[in-house]
Design an enzyme around this catalytic site. Sequence first.
Site, PDB file in Angstrom:
ATOM      1  N   ILE A   1     -20.444   6.579  28.944  1.00  0.00           N
ATOM      2  CA  ILE A   1     -20.688   7.860  28.286  1.00  0.00           C
ATOM      3  C   ILE A   1     -21.313   8.855  29.254  1.00  0.00           C
ATOM      4  O   ILE A   1     -21.022  10.053  29.195  1.00  0.00           O
ATOM      5  CB  ILE A   1     -21.561   7.667  27.028  1.00  0.00           C
ATOM      6  CG1 ILE A   1     -21.522   8.925  26.158  1.00  0.00           C
ATOM      7  CG2 ILE A   1     -23.009   7.325  27.392  1.00  0.00           C
ATOM      8  CD1 ILE A   1     -20.197   9.216  25.532  1.00  0.00           C
TER       9      ILE A   1
ATOM     10  N   ARG B   1     -29.866   0.536  37.660  1.00  0.00           N
ATOM     11  CA  ARG B   1     -29.903  -0.669  38.494  1.00  0.00           C
ATOM     12  C   ARG B   1     -28.548  -0.930  39.151  1.00  0.00           C
ATOM     13  O   ARG B   1     -28.457  -1.717  40.087  1.00  0.00           O
ATOM     14  CB  ARG B   1     -30.315  -1.876  37.649  1.00  0.00           C
ATOM     15  CG  ARG B   1     -31.778  -1.847  37.217  1.00  0.00           C
ATOM     16  CD  ARG B   1     -32.205  -3.189  36.663  1.00  0.00           C
ATOM     17  NE  ARG B   1     -31.465  -3.541  35.464  1.00  0.00           N
ATOM     18  CZ  ARG B   1     -31.878  -3.270  34.232  1.00  0.00           C
ATOM     19  NH1 ARG B   1     -33.016  -2.640  34.032  1.00  0.00           N
ATOM     20  NH2 ARG B   1     -31.153  -3.628  33.186  1.00  0.00           N
TER      21      ARG B   1
ATOM     22  N   LYS C   1     -26.822   9.683  21.146  1.00  0.00           N
ATOM     23  CA  LYS C   1     -26.813   9.073  19.813  1.00  0.00           C
ATOM     24  C   LYS C   1     -26.571   7.557  19.942  1.00  0.00           C
ATOM     25  O   LYS C   1     -25.902   7.118  20.881  1.00  0.00           O
ATOM     26  CB  LYS C   1     -25.758   9.728  18.922  1.00  0.00           C
ATOM     27  CG  LYS C   1     -24.297   9.499  19.384  1.00  0.00           C
ATOM     28  CD  LYS C   1     -23.746   8.195  18.873  1.00  0.00           C
ATOM     29  CE  LYS C   1     -22.403   7.865  19.478  1.00  0.00           C
ATOM     30  NZ  LYS C   1     -21.927   6.521  19.114  1.00  0.00           N
TER      31      LYS C   1
ATOM     32  N   ASP D   1     -22.089   2.237  15.295  1.00  0.00           N
ATOM     33  CA  ASP D   1     -22.185   2.948  16.570  1.00  0.00           C
ATOM     34  C   ASP D   1     -21.169   4.087  16.601  1.00  0.00           C
ATOM     35  O   ASP D   1     -21.420   5.139  17.189  1.00  0.00           O
ATOM     36  CB  ASP D   1     -21.934   1.990  17.739  1.00  0.00           C
ATOM     37  CG  ASP D   1     -22.000   2.694  19.084  1.00  0.00           C
ATOM     38  OD1 ASP D   1     -23.108   3.096  19.481  1.00  0.00           O
ATOM     39  OD2 ASP D   1     -20.934   2.868  19.720  1.00  0.00           O
TER      40      ASP D   1
END
Length: 310
Positions: A14, A37, A90, A168
């Site tokens: 995203i 990372r 979100k 989701d």
Amino acid sequence: MSVTKMAIMGVGKIARDQHIPAIADNPDVTLAATVSRSGGIDGVENHADLPSLLEARPDITALAMTMPPVPRFEAARMAISAGRHVLLEKPPGATTAEVRQLADLAAEKGVTLYASWHLRHALGVAAARDWLKDKRVTGGHISWKENVRVWHPGQQWIWEPGGQGVFDTGINALSILTDILPVEVHMHESRLYFPENRAAPIAADLTFAGSDGLRLTADFDWRLEETASWTMEIVTDGGTLRLEEGAAILKIDGLDQNAEGPGEYAGLYREFVELLRDGASNVDDRPLLHVADAFLLGQRVSVERFDEEA
């Protein structure tokens, strides 16, 4: 207002597909660093963890949190405590209590907190809200269906507690619903379909209730094999409104309406800049409250196992 230096924490799909291009296209913000990372992106300073960024770059005053919701709370709390502005992808948190704690902390520290809902900036949403504002809503239905293997490949966190499963995606529909309806509704019934080998639902059937006997229904499903379908129909005393393709298309009584705007993430960052300019926050947790209530009221139905490979 001078250009705001921003960092992105969580350089996943995203961030790469939406946040980074939207920041690049906005003259009021610039991407100064990342926290990842995995190494971040080419040409941009990267830090392995948030404390390193906060210590090394006091000039970076805002962060976009784009990692999964479960680890987001601690990161957001750390950034806000350090006096940095925060944009939350979100859903804004794994729980409503987390989001409200962050809102209180942001107010205490005098920084901006933006719980962003990108589909509220889809082309048809503002026009839909304006058309509905003087109408009496009498019914409606949301159909939010897609193939999880296509749209969420390899994302194991969505199946874990706090990952929300089909919500989701479904929370995007709820973000539109809570934005455009001229009345409030609440969860009335919920049926959640859990694969036997997963901790989060793959589908949901919902009924919302409002005043004067109003009922709205929704079905969310990640098992669709054909083309994804993201539609919402709202029936009123003045006609029927329909949003298609995730609210990119608006129709009134079957007729296409002209809808214009900057687009989802471009609009999202425009709003964030306005909030920074005004010293304000926007933390609307109603979509997440609907998800929480769906789980509270949810009748659990066990369905066949889901495996990443069909």
